[in-house]
Design an enzyme around this catalytic site. Structure first.
Site, PDB file in Angstrom:
ATOM      1  N   SER A 111       1.827   2.793   1.165  1.00 46.40           N
ATOM      2  CA  SER A 111       1.291   3.019  -0.176  1.00 46.40           C
ATOM      3  C   SER A 111       1.316   1.717  -0.977  1.00 46.40           C
ATOM      4  CB  SER A 111       2.070   4.141  -0.876  1.00 46.40           C
ATOM      5  OG  SER A 111       1.424   4.531  -2.060  1.00 46.40           O
ATOM      6  N   HIS A 118      -1.007  10.826   3.232  1.00 49.12           N
ATOM      7  CA  HIS A 118      -0.764   9.542   2.572  1.00 49.12           C
ATOM      8  C   HIS A 118       0.565   9.013   3.092  1.00 49.12           C
ATOM      9  CE1 HIS A 118      -1.028   6.407  -0.453  1.00 49.12           C
ATOM     10  NE2 HIS A 118       0.184   6.708  -0.893  1.00 49.12           N
ATOM     11  N   ASP A 168      -7.502   9.674   2.408  1.00 48.87           N
ATOM     12  CA  ASP A 168      -6.173   9.424   1.869  1.00 48.87           C
ATOM     13  C   ASP A 168      -5.963  10.246   0.592  1.00 48.87           C
ATOM     14  OD1 ASP A 168      -3.780   7.277   1.779  1.00 48.87           O
ATOM     15  OD2 ASP A 168      -4.519   7.663  -0.238  1.00 48.87           O
TER      16      ASP A 168
END
Length: 395
Positions: A174, A339, A271
């Site tokens: 991330s 994610h 995502d």
């Protein structure tokens, strides 16, 4: 007496270096005591930290550094709030951190990196480890010192063996995945020429894409982030000199061509963070028309699926040159609503993990790093992949 001493030594080792709790590997926090000397502070002024679990055997001189993720703050109000929680202060962080997925020390769960020195860099600056500024209005003091935090941690690890690394992998998830793109060249510069340095960005390929109302919500967000945290001076010079707006170089799609070490791009084409915050941010869906679709892709209407497919095409277009021209690059772009897939055991390497061409993410990354096989995999559009976990609630 010898047996008692041996047991005590094992207990001390587990307490000081990390231990198993059931099937979990828990690793102690290490504060970077010398960070203050270079002004490397978390948002609230606390010292930065990392967790390290030592390698052994054939992996004793190999190093994996994993940037922690956790979003960003791009204005004083949100950064002040963040400074009071674990995302902005090591004072509020758990002192023990679970190592799983790519950080696991179990060969069954992490076949290629289990015996490496594995380090998790804690995230407390709110700017993907690249800011260098300070805010002080007399009553509120905030440090935007991500770049210095990165420097302090690297300098702390060097005498612990990093300077002698034979193989090294810089990774992250991330906002940490974005950091792995932004720091890949710099990481390579820290290490000897003989070290095999490579980088992995997991869920960090954030697109400079308009939302459903054609506003560049993410671009505006990142521009404010770059300005507030003094990030521009730490972006790649080759990239910033090539664009009319240098701030754009925080987006991996513009930086990609200037990253010199071999790079692996791990991302979902759908995502969840980008779906919820770039394609359909709350500001673009004030009436909640997308709420059911966001919670469950099976509830999406055909026109919503069409927009999601278009977003996937936009990501593949941004990656086109890398996909076809990079001889040293690896790619795993699946069609799962997820994610971050490298730190979770379920998605990294397990019997029911996501796969493409009968390979898990862990196997694809390992094949790429060790040169066992060309590993560029792009999934078919949703919903064709039956191996997806679709962790849509994970953001």
């Amino acid at each position: 007496m010898d047996l008692v001493l041996a047991i005590l030594l094992v207990i001390v080792s587990l307490l000081t270096r990390g231990g198993m709790c059931g099937d979990r590997l828990l690793v102690n926090m290490t504060l970077v005591r010398r960070a203050a000397a270079i002004g490397a502070y978390c948002l609230d002024g606390s010292l930065p930290a990392y967790h390290i679990h030592r390698g052994f055997g054939a992996g004793a001189r190999n190093w994996l550094l994993q940037f922690e993720g956790g979003g960003w703050c791009n204005d004083i109000a949100s950064c002040a709030e963040r400074a009071q929680i674990r995302r902005g202060s090591t004072r509020h962080m758990n002192k023990l951190e679970t190592f799983s997925g790519i950080l696991s020390n179990n060969a069954t769960h992490n076949p290629d990196f289990y015996n490496w020195n594995r380090v998790k860099l804690r995230y407390c600056d709110g700017g993907s480890f690249v800011g260098d500024a300070k805010f002080n209005n007399g009553t509120l003091l905030l440090y935007f010192r991500g770049q210095r935090i990165w420097q302090a941690i690297i300098e702390d690890l060097m005498p612990k063996g990093l300077r002698f690394a034979k193989k090294a992998l810089l990774s992250g998830c991330s906002a940490g995945g974005l950091a792995s793109y932004l720091h890949c060249n710099n990481f390579n510069n820290y290490l000897p020429n003989a070290t095999a340095v490579k980088c992995l960005g997991d869920a960090g390929f954030f697109l400079d894409s308009p939302d459903i109302n054609l506003y560049h919500t993410q671009r505006t967000f990142f521009q404010r982030l770059v300005a507030l945290q003094g990030i521009q001076k730490n972006l790649d010079d080759n990239c910033t000199n090539s664009l009319s707006d240098p701030k754009q170089c925080i987006f991996p799609q513009y930086l990609l061509r200037y990253i010199t070490p071999p790079l692996f791009i791990l991302n979902s084409a759908y995502d969840v963070y980008q779906f919820h915050h770039i394609l359909v941010p709350p500001s673009a869906d004030l009436h909640g028309i997308w709420n059911r679709c966001k919670l469950n892709p099976k509830a999406c209407h055909p026109d919503q699926i069409h927009l999601l497919h278009a977003f996937r095409v936009e990501m593949l277009t941004a990656l086109r040159s890398f996909l076809f021209n990079s001889s040293r690059g690896g790619v795993f772009i699946n069609s799962c609503f997820a994610h971050c897939q490298s730190e979770s055991q379920d998605t990294w390497f397990a019997p029911d993990s996501p796969q493409m061409h009968n390979e898990t993410i862990a196997e694809s990354v390992g094949d790429w790093y060790f040169g066992r096989n060309v590993s560029k995999k792009v999934d078919c559009p949703y919903p064709c992949d039956t191996t997806c976990h679709n962790l849509i609630g994970g953001v």
